[in-house]
Design a protein around this motif. Structure first.
Motif, PDB file in Angstrom:
ATOM      1  N   TYR A 108       0.856  -1.187   0.000  1.00 19.65           N
ATOM      2  CA  TYR A 108       0.000   0.000   0.000  1.00 19.65           C
ATOM      3  C   TYR A 108       0.891   1.236   0.000  1.00 19.65           C
ATOM      4  N   ALA A 109       1.595   1.400  -1.091  1.00 16.59           N
ATOM      5  CA  ALA A 109       2.605   2.455  -1.202  1.00 16.59           C
ATOM      6  C   ALA A 109       2.006   3.855  -1.166  1.00 16.59           C
ATOM      7  N   ASP A 110       0.702   3.980  -1.383  1.00 13.61           N
ATOM      8  CA  ASP A 110       0.053   5.295  -1.337  1.00 13.61           C
ATOM      9  C   ASP A 110      -0.278   5.729   0.092  1.00 13.61           C
ATOM     10  N   ALA A 111       0.007   4.888   1.061  1.00 14.40           N
ATOM     11  CA  ALA A 111      -0.369   5.182   2.445  1.00 14.40           C
ATOM     12  C   ALA A 111       0.342   6.423   2.971  1.00 14.40           C
ATOM     13  N   VAL A 112      -0.428   7.270   3.640  1.00 13.48           N
ATOM     14  CA  VAL A 112       0.130   8.402   4.373  1.00 13.48           C
ATOM     15  C   VAL A 112      -0.110   8.239   5.872  1.00 13.48           C
ATOM     16  N   LEU A 113      -1.058   7.337   6.222  1.00 10.34           N
ATOM     17  CA  LEU A 113      -1.351   7.098   7.635  1.00 10.34           C
ATOM     18  C   LEU A 113      -1.877   5.685   7.824  1.00 10.34           C
ATOM     19  N   TRP A 114      -1.291   4.988   8.798  1.00 12.20           N
ATOM     20  CA  TRP A 114      -1.754   3.671   9.236  1.00 12.20           C
ATOM     21  C   TRP A 114      -2.278   3.816  10.657  1.00 12.20           C
ATOM     22  N   GLU A 115      -3.278   3.029  10.996  1.00  5.99           N
ATOM     23  CA  GLU A 115      -3.750   3.020  12.377  1.00  5.99           C
ATOM     24  C   GLU A 115      -4.157   1.608  12.777  1.00  5.99           C
ATOM     25  N   LEU A 116      -4.145   1.379  14.071  1.00 11.45           N
ATOM     26  CA  LEU A 116      -4.554   0.104  14.650  1.00 11.45           C
ATOM     27  C   LEU A 116      -4.810   0.319  16.129  1.00 11.45           C
ATOM     28  N   ASP A 117      -5.318  -0.707  16.782  1.00 12.85           N
ATOM     29  CA  ASP A 117      -5.447  -0.656  18.235  1.00 12.85           C
ATOM     30  C   ASP A 117      -5.086  -2.019  18.798  1.00 12.85           C
ATOM     31  N   THR A 118      -4.788  -2.033  20.085  1.00 15.22           N
ATOM     32  CA  THR A 118      -4.421  -3.273  20.756  1.00 15.22           C
ATOM     33  C   THR A 118      -4.744  -3.145  22.233  1.00 15.22           C
ATOM     34  N   ILE A 119      -4.495  -4.208  22.955  1.00 19.09           N
ATOM     35  CA  ILE A 119      -4.741  -4.235  24.393  1.00 19.09           C
ATOM     36  C   ILE A 119      -3.534  -3.621  25.104  1.00 19.09           C
ATOM     37  N   LEU A 120      -3.773  -2.577  25.862  1.00 19.72           N
ATOM     38  CA  LEU A 120      -2.704  -1.881  26.579  1.00 19.72           C
ATOM     39  C   LEU A 120      -1.922  -2.827  27.489  1.00 19.72           C
ATOM     40  N   GLN A 121      -2.610  -3.763  28.105  1.00 15.90           N
ATOM     41  CA  GLN A 121      -1.971  -4.679  29.058  1.00 15.90           C
ATOM     42  C   GLN A 121      -1.095  -5.729  28.370  1.00 15.90           C
ATOM     43  N   GLU A 122      -1.177  -5.837  27.048  1.00 16.36           N
ATOM     44  CA  GLU A 122      -0.335  -6.785  26.305  1.00 16.36           C
ATOM     45  C   GLU A 122       0.944  -6.069  25.870  1.00 16.36           C
ATOM     46  N   ALA A 123       1.915  -6.045  26.762  1.00 15.06           N
ATOM     47  CA  ALA A 123       3.153  -5.287  26.537  1.00 15.06           C
ATOM     48  C   ALA A 123       3.876  -5.736  25.274  1.00 15.06           C
ATOM     49  N   GLY A 124       3.830  -7.021  24.955  1.00 19.62           N
ATOM     50  CA  GLY A 124       4.509  -7.514  23.757  1.00 19.62           C
ATOM     51  C   GLY A 124       3.910  -6.933  22.487  1.00 19.62           C
ATOM     52  N   ASN A 125       2.588  -6.830  22.445  1.00 16.32           N
ATOM     53  CA  ASN A 125       1.936  -6.218  21.280  1.00 16.32           C
ATOM     54  C   ASN A 125       2.320  -4.744  21.168  1.00 16.32           C
ATOM     55  N   CYS A 126       2.233  -4.038  22.279  1.00 15.68           N
ATOM     56  CA  CYS A 126       2.580  -2.612  22.273  1.00 15.68           C
ATOM     57  C   CYS A 126       4.021  -2.421  21.835  1.00 15.68           C
ATOM     58  N   TYR A 127       4.920  -3.252  22.333  1.00 23.57           N
ATOM     59  CA  TYR A 127       6.328  -3.164  21.965  1.00 23.57           C
ATOM     60  C   TYR A 127       6.505  -3.369  20.459  1.00 23.57           C
ATOM     61  N   LEU A 128       5.843  -4.398  19.916  1.00 25.41           N
ATOM     62  CA  LEU A 128       5.958  -4.676  18.484  1.00 25.41           C
ATOM     63  C   LEU A 128       5.512  -3.469  17.663  1.00 25.41           C
ATOM     64  N   TYR A 129       4.341  -2.934  17.959  1.00 27.96           N
ATOM     65  CA  TYR A 129       3.818  -1.830  17.161  1.00 27.96           C
ATOM     66  C   TYR A 129       4.704  -0.586  17.284  1.00 27.96           C
ATOM     67  N   GLU A 130       5.198  -0.319  18.471  1.00 28.52           N
ATOM     68  CA  GLU A 130       6.080   0.836  18.652  1.00 28.52           C
ATOM     69  C   GLU A 130       7.405   0.626  17.922  1.00 28.52           C
ATOM     70  N   LYS A 131       7.911  -0.611  17.913  1.00 31.53           N
ATOM     71  CA  LYS A 131       9.129  -0.942  17.181  1.00 31.53           C
ATOM     72  C   LYS A 131       8.938  -0.721  15.676  1.00 31.53           C
ATOM     73  N   LEU A 132       7.695  -0.921  15.200  1.00 37.86           N
ATOM     74  CA  LEU A 132       7.376  -0.738  13.785  1.00 37.86           C
ATOM     75  C   LEU A 132       7.087   0.714  13.423  1.00 37.86           C
ATOM     76  N   GLY A 133       7.166   1.609  14.409  1.00 36.93           N
ATOM     77  CA  GLY A 133       6.974   3.031  14.126  1.00 36.93           C
ATOM     78  C   GLY A 133       5.609   3.582  14.488  1.00 36.93           C
ATOM     79  N   TYR A 134       4.745   2.761  15.068  1.00 42.55           N
ATOM     80  CA  TYR A 134       3.431   3.235  15.516  1.00 42.55           C
ATOM     81  C   TYR A 134       3.584   3.974  16.841  1.00 42.55           C
ATOM     82  N   ARG A 135       2.775   4.998  17.035  1.00 44.22           N
ATOM     83  CA  ARG A 135       2.803   5.797  18.261  1.00 44.22           C
ATOM     84  C   ARG A 135       1.415   5.865  18.862  1.00 44.22           C
TER      85      ARG A 135
END
Length: 160
Positions: A108-135
């Motif tokens: 999806y090379a035309d992307a200017v914004l990606w979004e998602l949500d996850t469970i705050l208490q799942e630290a591994g998920n949060c870590y993965l998304y933050e490692k991928l550049g999500y804030r």
């Protein structure tokens, strides 16, 4: 390890549904979020998502075996949402999700914004998304006393 994304059709719905239930069941058991958990969703809901004109649903294959799924939703010009993404428990922790995100973002090379949500208490998920550049956007939704949903976004710049 070879990872391939195969666009899902309506015929793939039972397989996607079964994998989604298996992948999310440990979280449903932990957080008892019966109204929001993908493990508690019906096959009909998966069918409806695949059929949506704004949705691309993919089976994640590793070395030829189906191991998960990812759904990309077009929300507007260059604006995409990932929901859900899942990998079967036996395949988690092998870097599959991280590689899948890279593949999807390239598709999806035309992307200017990606979004998602996850469970705050799942630290591994949060870590993965933050490692991928999500804030984290600062927005949360309390589902129950044990579980809070946190929202993420990743702006895409031309340099990426």
């Amino acid at each position: 390890m070879e990872i391939e994304l195969i666009k899902a059709s309506l015929e793939d719905a039972p397989q996607l549904h079964a994998m989604q239930v298996q992948a999310f069941m440990p979280l449903l058991e932990r957080y008892q979020d019966f109204d929001t958990s993908p493990a508690n969703e019906s096959l009909e809901k998966v069918v409806a998502r695949i059929a949506q004109p704004t949705t691309d649903y993919y089976l994640i294959h590793t070395d030829g075996q189906p191991v998960g799924g990812i759904r990309v939703v077009r929300r507007g010009e260059g604006h995409y949402r990932v929901s859900p993404v899942f990998v079967l428990p036996a395949y988690q922790g092998q870097g599959i999700a991280q590689r899948v995100f890279g593949m999807v973002e390239a598709m999806y090379a035309d992307a200017v914004l990606w979004e998602l949500d996850t469970i705050l208490q799942e630290a591994g998920n949060c870590y993965l998304y933050e490692k991928l550049g999500y804030r984290q956007m600062g927005e949360t939704h309390i589902v129950n006393p044990q579980m809070t949903i946190v929202f993420y976004e990743k702006p895409v710049t031309a340099a990426e």
